[in-house]
Design a protein around this motif. Structure first.
Motif, mmCIF file in Angstrom:
data_model
loop_
_atom_site.group_PDB
_atom_site.id
_atom_site.type_symbol
_atom_site.label_atom_id
_atom_site.label_comp_id
_atom_site.label_asym_id
_atom_site.label_seq_id
_atom_site.Cartn_x
_atom_site.Cartn_y
_atom_site.Cartn_z
ATOM 1 N N THR A 131 -3.477 -6.464 -6.254
ATOM 2 C CA THR A 131 -3.700 -5.064 -5.904
ATOM 3 C C THR A 131 -3.122 -4.803 -4.519
ATOM 4 O O THR A 131 -2.708 -5.729 -3.812
ATOM 5 C CB THR A 131 -5.191 -4.714 -5.902
ATOM 6 O OG1 THR A 131 -5.878 -5.587 -5.005
ATOM 7 C CG2 THR A 131 -5.810 -4.855 -7.303
ATOM 8 N N ARG A 179 0.817 -1.222 0.000
ATOM 9 C CA ARG A 179 0.000 0.000 0.000
ATOM 10 C C ARG A 179 0.850 1.270 0.000
ATOM 11 O O ARG A 179 0.385 2.334 -0.421
ATOM 12 C CB ARG A 179 -0.945 -0.001 1.200
ATOM 13 C CG ARG A 179 -0.271 0.047 2.547
ATOM 14 C CD ARG A 179 -1.272 0.409 3.645
ATOM 15 N NE ARG A 179 -2.324 -0.582 3.759
ATOM 16 C CZ ARG A 179 -2.282 -1.649 4.549
ATOM 17 N NH1 ARG A 179 -1.191 -1.888 5.280
ATOM 18 N NH2 ARG A 179 -3.292 -2.490 4.618
ATOM 19 N N GLU A 188 -4.388 -2.715 -1.114
ATOM 20 C CA GLU A 188 -5.477 -1.975 -0.479
ATOM 21 C C GLU A 188 -4.925 -0.936 0.479
ATOM 22 O O GLU A 188 -3.957 -1.175 1.213
ATOM 23 C CB GLU A 188 -6.398 -2.930 0.286
ATOM 24 C CG GLU A 188 -6.974 -4.049 -0.593
ATOM 25 C CD GLU A 188 -7.851 -3.523 -1.705
ATOM 26 O OE1 GLU A 188 -8.657 -2.615 -1.438
ATOM 27 O OE2 GLU A 188 -7.721 -4.010 -2.842
ATOM 28 N N GLY A 189 -5.549 0.248 0.508
ATOM 29 C CA GLY A 189 -5.088 1.331 1.378
ATOM 30 C C GLY A 189 -5.475 1.126 2.835
ATOM 31 O O GLY A 189 -6.188 0.218 3.185
ATOM 32 N N GLU A 243 -5.165 -12.457 1.162
ATOM 33 C CA GLU A 243 -4.913 -11.083 1.599
ATOM 34 C C GLU A 243 -3.864 -11.075 2.696
ATOM 35 O O GLU A 243 -3.840 -11.956 3.558
ATOM 36 C CB GLU A 243 -6.199 -10.458 2.124
ATOM 37 C CG GLU A 243 -7.336 -10.422 1.120
ATOM 38 C CD GLU A 243 -8.677 -10.132 1.789
ATOM 39 O OE1 GLU A 243 -9.094 -8.963 1.770
ATOM 40 O OE2 GLU A 243 -9.272 -11.088 2.328
ATOM 41 N N ARG A 256 -9.386 -15.835 -2.718
ATOM 42 C CA ARG A 256 -8.759 -14.547 -2.434
ATOM 43 C C ARG A 256 -7.764 -14.730 -1.297
ATOM 44 O O ARG A 256 -8.067 -15.360 -0.281
ATOM 45 C CB ARG A 256 -9.825 -13.512 -2.045
ATOM 46 C CG ARG A 256 -9.282 -12.114 -1.790
ATOM 47 C CD ARG A 256 -10.416 -11.100 -1.646
ATOM 48 N NE ARG A 256 -11.271 -11.387 -0.502
ATOM 49 C CZ ARG A 256 -12.530 -11.831 -0.590
ATOM 50 N NH1 ARG A 256 -13.072 -12.047 -1.773
ATOM 51 N NH2 ARG A 256 -13.242 -12.071 0.489
ATOM 52 N N GLU A 276 -6.495 -11.853 -5.976
ATOM 53 C CA GLU A 276 -7.767 -12.479 -6.331
ATOM 54 C C GLU A 276 -7.503 -13.473 -7.452
ATOM 55 O O GLU A 276 -6.891 -13.141 -8.469
ATOM 56 C CB GLU A 276 -8.789 -11.442 -6.785
ATOM 57 C CG GLU A 276 -9.255 -10.526 -5.676
ATOM 58 C CD GLU A 276 -10.388 -9.613 -6.119
ATOM 59 O OE1 GLU A 276 -10.816 -9.716 -7.294
ATOM 60 O OE2 GLU A 276 -10.842 -8.803 -5.304
ATOM 61 N N GLY A 322 -1.263 -4.796 2.914
ATOM 62 C CA GLY A 322 -2.340 -4.404 2.019
ATOM 63 C C GLY A 322 -2.372 -5.167 0.718
ATOM 64 O O GLY A 322 -3.304 -4.985 -0.080
ATOM 65 N N ARG A 323 -1.371 -6.025 0.475
ATOM 66 C CA ARG A 323 -1.391 -6.783 -0.781
ATOM 67 C C ARG A 323 -2.547 -7.774 -0.786
ATOM 68 O O ARG A 323 -2.844 -8.408 0.217
ATOM 69 C CB ARG A 323 -0.066 -7.517 -0.997
ATOM 70 C CG ARG A 323 1.110 -6.602 -1.263
ATOM 71 C CD ARG A 323 2.338 -7.382 -1.719
ATOM 72 N NE ARG A 323 3.493 -6.504 -1.832
ATOM 73 C CZ ARG A 323 4.382 -6.300 -0.852
ATOM 74 N NH1 ARG A 323 4.253 -6.963 0.301
ATOM 75 N NH2 ARG A 323 5.386 -5.471 -1.023
ATOM 76 N N ARG A 324 -3.124 -7.900 -1.965
ATOM 77 C CA ARG A 324 -4.312 -8.750 -2.126
ATOM 78 C C ARG A 324 -4.217 -9.458 -3.470
ATOM 79 O O ARG A 324 -3.911 -8.830 -4.488
ATOM 80 C CB ARG A 324 -5.563 -7.879 -2.059
ATOM 81 C CG ARG A 324 -6.881 -8.573 -2.366
ATOM 82 C CD ARG A 324 -7.982 -7.546 -2.256
ATOM 83 N NE ARG A 324 -9.266 -8.083 -2.679
ATOM 84 C CZ ARG A 324 -10.417 -7.840 -2.064
ATOM 85 N NH1 ARG A 324 -10.439 -7.057 -0.996
ATOM 86 N NH2 ARG A 324 -11.536 -8.343 -2.502
#
Length: 347
Positions: free
Chosen positions: A344, A47, A346-347, A265, A263, A274, A270-272
């Motif tokens: 992605t 993030r 995530e913040g 996480e 998914r 999917e 914050g790395r994700r």
């Protein structure tokens, strides 16, 4: 988007093992090698924009050859297990390579993960395609099989993997991608602080040799219910034992359409990740057999649960269980297996 082509290493006879790094404006880069049509590095931002390599692996070809972990490989001709290392097709019994006695695992002792594939770049698509021709009788399988694995890295940070095959005689096929993921970074230790969601309402229970019994067991009120994204550490505690998950989930949704499957996480970074796929099954292997004896990239000693393999697939032992989705491929047909890995932060 850019492509960098280079030589990763050499085989024992001096043959170069080609490699390519695909780069995306989303901050991701993926390095693939022709040996095993394999993902050896995937660098992704957290993030705050800090980069980490989030797949387990090695720096040298010799280490991949010495390992039985299948890090990042395309496994075939049949990924996962076939009980008794044999199946019957059109009345003919085919004995297979026995490499997990008495069973057959990930294509046998000399499976596709141990072969050198041809490599072709597609610069306009930011993609690379690996091709391997498996002869009739290879590891016991009937028919000559032409297999391809294509990796494409998109501008939005999706690594799309498409595995295809054709045959000149009836055979069984289940190509499987076998990366181990640790979204904190491959050298971060175990992945118990990850959250894992699996969109599957049933598993295929197994016997003591990890061969499916042929049943489908609902996950409701069992440790296999991962639909609400528990912490991996909590899920492992609920399961009990010492080796964790190494089971096939029956994925929700119709086979043939690419849909969300799982998914992963990592809340601290914050790395994700999917995972989307068109396959009916998902093998979740939480790396319980990894150990500090495995020295990975940069001299990192791995440990149990250092990475999580999420293998979309036909069900294990499908060639011997008629009620399972078929893995048969006939001449004139084209086997297709699609995966999308959407990363992605995530913040």
């Amino acid at each position: 988007m850019t492509i960098d082509r280079f030589v990763f290493d050499h085989t024992a006879d001096g043959t170069p093992v080609e490699a390519v790094t695909l780069t995306s404006p989303a901050g991701l880069s993926a390095t693939l090698i022709a040996h095993g049509a394999r993902l050896v590095r995937l660098t992704a931002p957290d993030r705050a924009g800090a980069l980490a390599d989030v797949v387990l692996g090695f720096d040298r070809l010799a280490d991949y050859l010495d390992s039985t972990a299948y890090f990042g490989a395309t496994c075939g001709r049949y990924g996962n297990r076939i009980g008794g290392a044999a199946f019957t097709l059109d009345g003919v019994r085919h004995g297979l390579s026995v490499n997990e006695p008495p069973n057959h695992l990930h294509g046998g002792a000399d499976g596709f993960d141990r072969r050198l594939w041809a490599m072709a770049l597609e610069e306009a698509e930011n993609a690379v395609t690996f091709t391997f021709r498996s002869p009739d009788g290879d590891q016991g399988y009937p028919g000559e099989l032409l297999a391809q694995t294509r990796y494409r890295l998109t501008a939005d940070g999706t690594l799309a993997i498409t595995m295809t095959a054709t045959t000149d005689a009836p055979t069984m096929v289940n190509l499987v991608h076998h990366s181990y993921w640790n979204l904190a970074g491959h050298a971060a230790g175990d992945a118990r602080d990850h959250r894992l969601t699996v969109l599957g309402g049933a598993i295929t229970p197994v016997d003591s040799g990890l061969i499916p019994t042929g049943e489908r067991l609902p996950v409701d009120q069992t440790p296999f219910d991962l639909r609400n994204g528990p912490l991996l550490g909590d899920a492992l505690t609920a399961l009990g034992g010492t080796v964790g998950f190494d089971h096939n989930w029956c994925v929700d949704g119709g086979t043939g359409a690419v849909r969300p499957v799982a998914r992963l996480e990592h809340p601290p970074s914050g790395r994700r990740l999917e995972l989307w796929s068109d396959q009916p099954g998902l093998q979740v292997y939480t790396g319980g057999y990894l150990s500090a004896a495995i020295i990975g990239k940069g001299g990192q000693a791995y440990c149990p649960f250092a990475g999580i393999a999420l293998e979309t697939q036909r069900f294990p032992n499908s060639p011997n269980i008629g009620a399972f989705p078929t893995a048969r491929l006939d001449p004139g047909q084209r086997y297709v297996h699609r995966m999308e890995l959407r990363l992605t932060a995530e913040g």
